[in-house]
Scaffold this motif. Structure first.
Motif, short mmCIF file in Angstrom:
data_model
loop_
_atom_site.label_atom_id
_atom_site.label_comp_id
_atom_site.label_asym_id
_atom_site.label_seq_id
_atom_site.Cartn_x
_atom_site.Cartn_y
_atom_site.Cartn_z
N GLU A 180 9.04 5.35 -0.02
CA GLU A 180 7.75 5.76 -0.59
C GLU A 180 7.05 6.77 0.30
O GLU A 180 5.86 6.98 0.20
CB GLU A 180 6.84 4.54 -0.76
CG GLU A 180 6.99 3.83 -2.07
CD GLU A 180 6.60 4.73 -3.23
OE1 GLU A 180 5.41 5.03 -3.36
OE2 GLU A 180 7.48 5.14 -3.97
N VAL A 181 7.80 7.43 1.16
CA VAL A 181 7.15 8.28 2.16
C VAL A 181 6.40 9.44 1.53
O VAL A 181 5.44 9.95 2.10
CB VAL A 181 8.21 8.80 3.15
CG1 VAL A 181 9.12 9.82 2.50
CG2 VAL A 181 7.54 9.40 4.37
N LYS A 182 6.82 9.90 0.36
CA LYS A 182 6.19 11.07 -0.23
C LYS A 182 4.87 10.76 -0.93
O LYS A 182 4.23 11.64 -1.46
CB LYS A 182 7.16 11.75 -1.19
CG LYS A 182 8.39 12.30 -0.46
CD LYS A 182 9.36 12.98 -1.39
CE LYS A 182 10.55 13.52 -0.60
NZ LYS A 182 11.55 14.17 -1.46
N VAL A 183 4.49 9.52 -0.96
CA VAL A 183 3.19 9.13 -1.51
C VAL A 183 2.16 9.24 -0.40
O VAL A 183 2.23 8.54 0.60
CB VAL A 183 3.22 7.70 -2.07
CG1 VAL A 183 1.85 7.31 -2.59
CG2 VAL A 183 4.26 7.58 -3.16
N ARG A 292 5.63 -3.81 -3.53
CA ARG A 292 5.69 -2.90 -2.39
C ARG A 292 5.93 -3.69 -1.11
O ARG A 292 5.35 -4.74 -0.89
CB ARG A 292 4.39 -2.11 -2.27
CG ARG A 292 4.36 -1.24 -1.03
CD ARG A 292 3.25 -0.21 -1.07
NE ARG A 292 3.04 0.35 0.26
CZ ARG A 292 3.87 1.22 0.84
NH1 ARG A 292 4.94 1.61 0.20
NH2 ARG A 292 3.62 1.68 2.04
N TYR A 293 6.81 -3.12 -0.28
CA TYR A 293 7.13 -3.73 1.01
C TYR A 293 6.71 -2.73 2.09
O TYR A 293 7.36 -1.70 2.30
CB TYR A 293 8.62 -4.04 1.09
CG TYR A 293 9.07 -4.63 2.40
CD1 TYR A 293 8.67 -5.92 2.80
CD2 TYR A 293 9.91 -3.92 3.25
CE1 TYR A 293 9.09 -6.45 3.99
CE2 TYR A 293 10.34 -4.45 4.44
CZ TYR A 293 9.93 -5.72 4.81
OH TYR A 293 10.36 -6.25 6.00
N LEU A 319 13.34 -12.73 -0.01
CA LEU A 319 13.71 -11.33 0.04
C LEU A 319 12.96 -10.60 1.15
O LEU A 319 13.55 -9.82 1.92
CB LEU A 319 13.44 -10.67 -1.31
CG LEU A 319 13.71 -9.17 -1.42
CD1 LEU A 319 15.13 -8.85 -0.99
CD2 LEU A 319 13.45 -8.69 -2.83
N GLU A 320 11.67 -10.87 1.28
CA GLU A 320 10.89 -10.25 2.35
C GLU A 320 11.39 -10.68 3.72
O GLU A 320 11.47 -9.86 4.66
CB GLU A 320 9.41 -10.58 2.18
CG GLU A 320 8.76 -9.87 1.00
CD GLU A 320 7.34 -10.33 0.76
OE1 GLU A 320 6.53 -9.48 0.35
OE2 GLU A 320 7.04 -11.52 0.97
N ARG A 321 11.76 -11.96 3.85
CA ARG A 321 12.30 -12.43 5.12
C ARG A 321 13.63 -11.76 5.45
O ARG A 321 13.92 -11.46 6.61
CB ARG A 321 12.48 -13.95 5.09
CG ARG A 321 11.15 -14.71 5.17
CD ARG A 321 11.37 -16.20 5.09
NE ARG A 321 10.10 -16.93 5.26
CZ ARG A 321 9.98 -18.25 5.11
NH1 ARG A 321 11.05 -18.98 4.78
NH2 ARG A 321 8.81 -18.83 5.27
#
Length: 336
Positions: A180-183, A292-293, A319-321
């Motif tokens: 998501e770097v371009k946001v 979003r992570y 999933l986050e872990r």
């Protein structure tokens, strides 16, 4: 010919062609008069010299002058943006060059190789061949996918790499991680990307005027809350999907009751039964989870069988872990 109406564009094209042909005949006559008395061998001899000079110029330009006469070509000196390495204990890792916020911060992301099913790597134009400049290459990964078994999150075996569709025995979960770097902006603005995706997708699938829905006598509307989530979706008799193919147009959207909407699900409608819920249905409906992570500055999309929807909080937590275990390190002057 009476009774035949030619398209206006075709009529103009035919007229232009006729005029060109007539003009060609006049120019041809003048050309013939000009060169009368000159043999074909003399004319060919005159052409050989200039053609040889032009050919020599192009050869020099391409081999010495580096294509100065050519249109810009694609670069071939791309630095690979991924590699497999083995740790001292022998465990393989896929190392990726990853983009994170703030823009321009490049990192090395290490993912256990056994999880990875796909990665957007290589040197490709940002939006396809030749756009906006065929010489531009974004050499950083924009996304990758991992896979696990449900409900225990065991790692997929190498034989399970192609797991998009595995029939009724499918209990795999596909997880896509997209940069998501371009946001631009802070975390709140980036979270709104998830909400925008929710509204845009819902607008497409839950259009009551959709021909696809109308042809099946289906409509849309709110549905009772479920799994501690709000819900809206397709309404109607879906029993035909017991035997007919299709059903992708019949969806339920589940979402958190807060703004901005930073977590939502798109599932095949609950009226389309899983074969474990009703043996009369030869189906395995699916769901996709979007959230979003922040640690990887990424949007997460997880695809799994709908029968696991009741355990979505546990799926998200596990999933986050798992993503938390992926190592982030420094690049050595842009190199892995």
């Amino acid at each position: 010919m009476s009774g035949i109406v030619r398209p206006r564009g075709l009529h103009m094209s035919l007229s232009a062609f006729a005029s060109f042909f007539a003009g060609s005949r006049i120019r041809s006559a003048a050309f013939t008069s000009l060169f009368s008395g000159i043999s074909i061998h003399q004319f060919a001899g005159w052409l050989i010299g200039p053609l040889a000079i032009v050919a020599a110029l192009f050869w020099v330009a391409n081999h010495v002058g580096r294509n100065v006469f050519a249109v810009k070509t694609e670069k071939t000196d791309c630095i690979p943006n991924e590699r497999f390495v083995n740790d001292p204990d022998g465990r393989p890792f896929l190392e990726l060059r990853w983009l994170m916020d703030p823009p321009g911060w490049r990192v090395r992301l290490r993912v256990p190789a056994e999880y990875v099913t796909w990665a957007d790597v290589g040197c490709e134009p940002a939006l396809g061949r030749g756009y906006p400049d065929p010489n531009y290459r974004d050499v950083y990964v924009h996304g990758f996918s991992i896979g696990v078994d449900l409900p225990d999150f065991t790692v997929l075996q190498p034989t399970d790499r192609h797991i998009r569709r595995r029939g009724l025995d499918r209990t795999k979960m596909i997880v896509s991680v997209d940069s998501e770097v371009k946001v631009q902006g802070g975390e709140a603005e980036k979270v709104r990307v998830i909400q925008k995706n929710f509204y845009n997708t819902q607008r497409i699938f839950l259009d009551p005027e959709s021909v696809s829905l109308k042809s099946r006598n289906l409509t849309v509307g709110p549905k009772p809350d479920k799994f501690n989530l709000k819900r809206v979706g397709v309404i109607g008799d879906m029993s035909r999907y017991k035997t007919e193919l299709g059903g992708a147009e019949a969806v339920d959207f589940y979402y958190v009751d807060r703004k901005p909407i930073d977590l939502w699900f798109e599932c095949q409608a609950e009226e389309i039964k899983d074969h474990t819920e009703d043996s009369g249905w030869d189906r395995r409906p699916e769901c996709q989870m979007f959230f979003r992570y922040a640690r990887l500055d990424a949007v997460i999309t997880a695809e799994f069988p709908r029968i696991f929807m009741p355990m979505w909080p546990e799926i998200k937590l596990k999933l986050e872990r798992l993503l938390d275990t992926f190592e982030i390190g420094e690049l050595n002057e842009g190199q892995l």
